[in-house]
Motif scaffolding. Structure first.
Motif, PDB file in Angstrom:
ATOM      1  N   ASP A 302       0.854  -1.176   0.000  1.00 24.69           N
ATOM      2  CA  ASP A 302       0.000   0.000   0.000  1.00 24.69           C
ATOM      3  C   ASP A 302       0.895   1.231   0.000  1.00 24.69           C
ATOM      4  OD1 ASP A 302      -1.694   2.116   0.494  1.00 24.69           O
ATOM      5  OD2 ASP A 302      -2.900   1.061   1.983  1.00 24.69           O
ATOM      6  N   GLN A 304       0.279   4.235   0.532  1.00 23.27           N
ATOM      7  CA  GLN A 304      -0.073   5.219   1.551  1.00 23.27           C
ATOM      8  C   GLN A 304       0.484   4.847   2.917  1.00 23.27           C
ATOM      9  OE1 GLN A 304      -1.516   8.061   0.692  1.00 23.27           O
ATOM     10  NE2 GLN A 304      -1.666   7.360  -1.431  1.00 23.27           N
ATOM     11  N   THR A 305       0.336   3.565   3.288  1.00 24.68           N
ATOM     12  CA  THR A 305       0.691   3.136   4.648  1.00 24.68           C
ATOM     13  C   THR A 305       1.909   2.223   4.702  1.00 24.68           C
ATOM     14  OG1 THR A 305      -0.779   1.216   4.518  1.00 24.68           O
ATOM     15  CG2 THR A 305      -1.732   3.298   5.289  1.00 24.68           C
ATOM     16  N   GLU A 309      -0.118  -5.863   1.357  1.00 26.30           N
ATOM     17  CA  GLU A 309      -1.466  -6.302   1.044  1.00 26.30           C
ATOM     18  C   GLU A 309      -1.527  -7.784   0.681  1.00 26.30           C
ATOM     19  OE1 GLU A 309      -2.555  -3.700  -2.122  1.00 26.30           O
ATOM     20  OE2 GLU A 309      -3.014  -2.013  -0.800  1.00 26.30           O
TER      21      GLU A 309
END
Length: 406
Positions: A302, A304-305, A309
Motif C-alpha cells: 500500500d 499510503q501506509t 497487502e
C-alpha cells in the motif's frame, strides 16, 4: 663691412675641406651597407628558390602516396562496413535462434511433481491477485536501447516519477548514500556539467542497495536499521522501509518490512535486499528470505501506509538474477552471467494468473557495457530506465496483449 666679408669667406673655405671628407666617408659607408643588403637579398632569393624546388619535389613524391593511402582507407572502410553488416546479421540470426529455443524452466522438478508453482500452503501468500485496472499487456520484445550518458559509480538508480512531473529526472548514485540529484528535465541531465543543473535532496537515513523508487512525489527506499542485515541484534536480516516526501523533505512514514531473515533477491546484485517497483497497479516489492533461498518473493504494498497487502512465492530463481521489474501485475526477472554478458528476461510470474509461462516472451537485451544494477519501469512511457556500470540507458518496450500467442 668690407673688411669682414673676406674674413667670413676665408673661414667658410677653411671648413669646407673637413665637411667634404665626412660626406665622402658617409657615402662609402652607405654603399657598403647597401652592397651587404643586396648580397643577403640575393642569398635569400637563392634559398627561397631552392626551398620552392624542394617543396615541389616533395609534393610530387607525396601526392602518389596520399592517393594510395586514400584508396587503402576506402578499402578498409568498405571492409569494416562489410564486417559490421555481417556481425549485425549474425547477431540477428543468434537472436532468432535464441528466441526459438525454449527458456530454462522457472519451476524446478520437485515443484512440478508437487503440482507446479504456487502450491505452498501459506494462506493468502499465493492467492491470485484481483487486478484494479484493465491493464492486460505484456512484453513482446525490447525494441531499442539509447545510452544517455555516464554519471556516477557502477551501481545506482535513475528514474522518473510515473505519477509526478513528466520531465523531472531523479538520480540516486551508489548503494549507500543519503543525497539524491533532481534534474528539471532530461536535457539538463545530459549536459557535460550535469551536476551543476541539479538540486540536491538529502534524506535523513542513508539508503541501502539500489531498490529505491520515486512514486507520487515520494521517495520510497530501504534503510538498514540498527541490527539490520549484517548488523546483528534482534532485527538481524530485516530492513525498514522509508517514505520520504521529496517536496517537504520530511519522513512521512516508515515500517519494518514484514519478512524475516532477508537475503539479497538477486544473485548478481549483493547489495540490494528489497527492490521496489511500480506499475499500472501500484507499488511492489521484490525480496527473498532464507526460508526459501533459491527463489524470489513478491509483495504488493500500500503506497499510503506501506502495509503489505498480499505476498507470493514465485518460481523465479535467485541464481544469476541481476534485476527485475513489474508490468501489469507481472514480475519479469532479468538474468545474466558472471562475468557480465547479454542479459535476458528469463522468468516471469503473473500474479493474476492470466499470463502463463509458455505464453511469456523471454527477450534478450541489446549489447551494452556490463550488468544492470537497477531497472525501473515507467508505466506512463512504457520504458525501462537502466543503470549499467555507471551508464544511464533507456530501453523502449514493444507490448502485446497477454492473451495473444508469442
Amino acid at each position: 663691412m668690407g673688411l669682414s666679408s673676406p674674413l667670413l669667406v676665408l673661414f667658410l673655405l677653411s671648413w669646407s675641406g673637413p665637411l667634404q671628407g665626412q660626406q665622402h666617408h658617409l657615402v662609402e659607408y652607405m654603399e657598403r651597407r647597401l652592397a651587404a643588403l643586396e648580397e643577403r637579398l640575393a642569398q635569400c632569393q637563392d634559398q627561397s628558390t631552392r626551398h620552392a624546388a624542394e617543396l615541389r619535389d616533395f609534393k610530387n613524391k607525396i601526392l602518389p602516396l596520399l592517393e594510395v593511402a586514400e584508396k587503402e582507407r576506402e578499402a578498409l572502410r568498405t571492409e569494416a562496413d562489410g564486417i559490421s553488416g555481417r556481425v549485425d546479421r549474425l547477431e540477428r540470426e543468434v537472436d532468432y535462434l535464441e528466441t526459438q529455443n525454449p527458456a530454462l524452466p522457472c519451476v524446478e522438478l520437485d515443484e512440478k511433481a508437487a503440482g507446479g508453482p504456487g502450491t505452498k500452503g501459506k494462506g493468502r501468500r499465493n492467492e491470485k491477485y484481483d487486478m484494479m485496472t484493465d491493464c492486460s499487456y505484456t512484453i513482446s520484445q525490447v525494441r531499442s536501447m539509447k545510452i544517455l550518458k555516464r554519471f556516477g559509480g557502477p551501481a545506482g538508480l535513475w528514474t522518473k516519477d510515473p505519477l509526478g512531473p513528466t520531465e523531472k529526472i531523479y538520480v540516486l548514485d551508489g548503494t549507500q548514500n543519503d543525497t539524491a540529484f533532481v534534474f528539471p528535465r532530461l536535457r539538463d541531465f545530459t549536459l557535460a556539467m550535469a551536476a551543476r543543473k541539479a538540486s540536491r535532496v538529502r534524506v535523513p537515513f542513508p539508503w541501502v542497495g539500489t531498490g529505491q523508487l520515486v512514486y507520487g512525489g515520494f521517495l520510497y527506499y530501504a534503510r538498514r536499521p540498527p541490527g539490520g542485515p549484517g548488523g546483528g541484534g534482534e532485527l538481524e536480516k530485516t530492513l525498514q522501509l522509508i517514505k520520504f516526501h521529496l517536496a517537504n523533505r520530511t519522513v512521512v512514514d516508515s515500517s519494518v518490512f514484514p519478512a524475516e531473515r532477508l537475503i539479497p533477491p538477486y544473485g548478481l546484485t549483493a547489495d540490494t535486499y528489497i527492490d521496489l517497483a511500480a506499475d499500472e497497479e501500484g507499488l511492489w516489492a521484490v525480496y527473498a528470505t532464507q526460508e526459501d533461498d533459491r527463489h524470489l518473493c513478491l509483495a504488493k504494498l500500500d503506497p499510503q501506509t506501506l502495509d503489505t497487502e498480499q505476498q507470493w512465492d514465485t518460481p523465479c530463481p535467485r541464481e544469476n538474477a541481476e534485476a527485475a521489474f513489474v508490468i501489469c501485475g507481472t514480475l519479469y526477472v532479468v538474468y545474466n552471467t558472471r562475468p557480465a554478458s547479454r542479459a535476458r528476461i528469463q522468468c516471469s510470474f503473473d500474479v493474476s494468473g492470466t499470463l502463463t509461462p509458455d505464453r511469456a516472451a523471454h527477450s534478450y537485451f541489446p549489447r551494452r557495457y556490463g550488468a544492470h544494477a537497477s531497472l525501473r519501469y515507467n508505466p506512463r512511457e512504457r520504458q525501462l530506465y537502466a543503470w549499467d556500470d555507471g551508464y544511464q540507458i533507456v530501453y523502449k518496450l514493444e507490448m502485446r496483449k497477454k492473451e495473444e500467442e508469442v
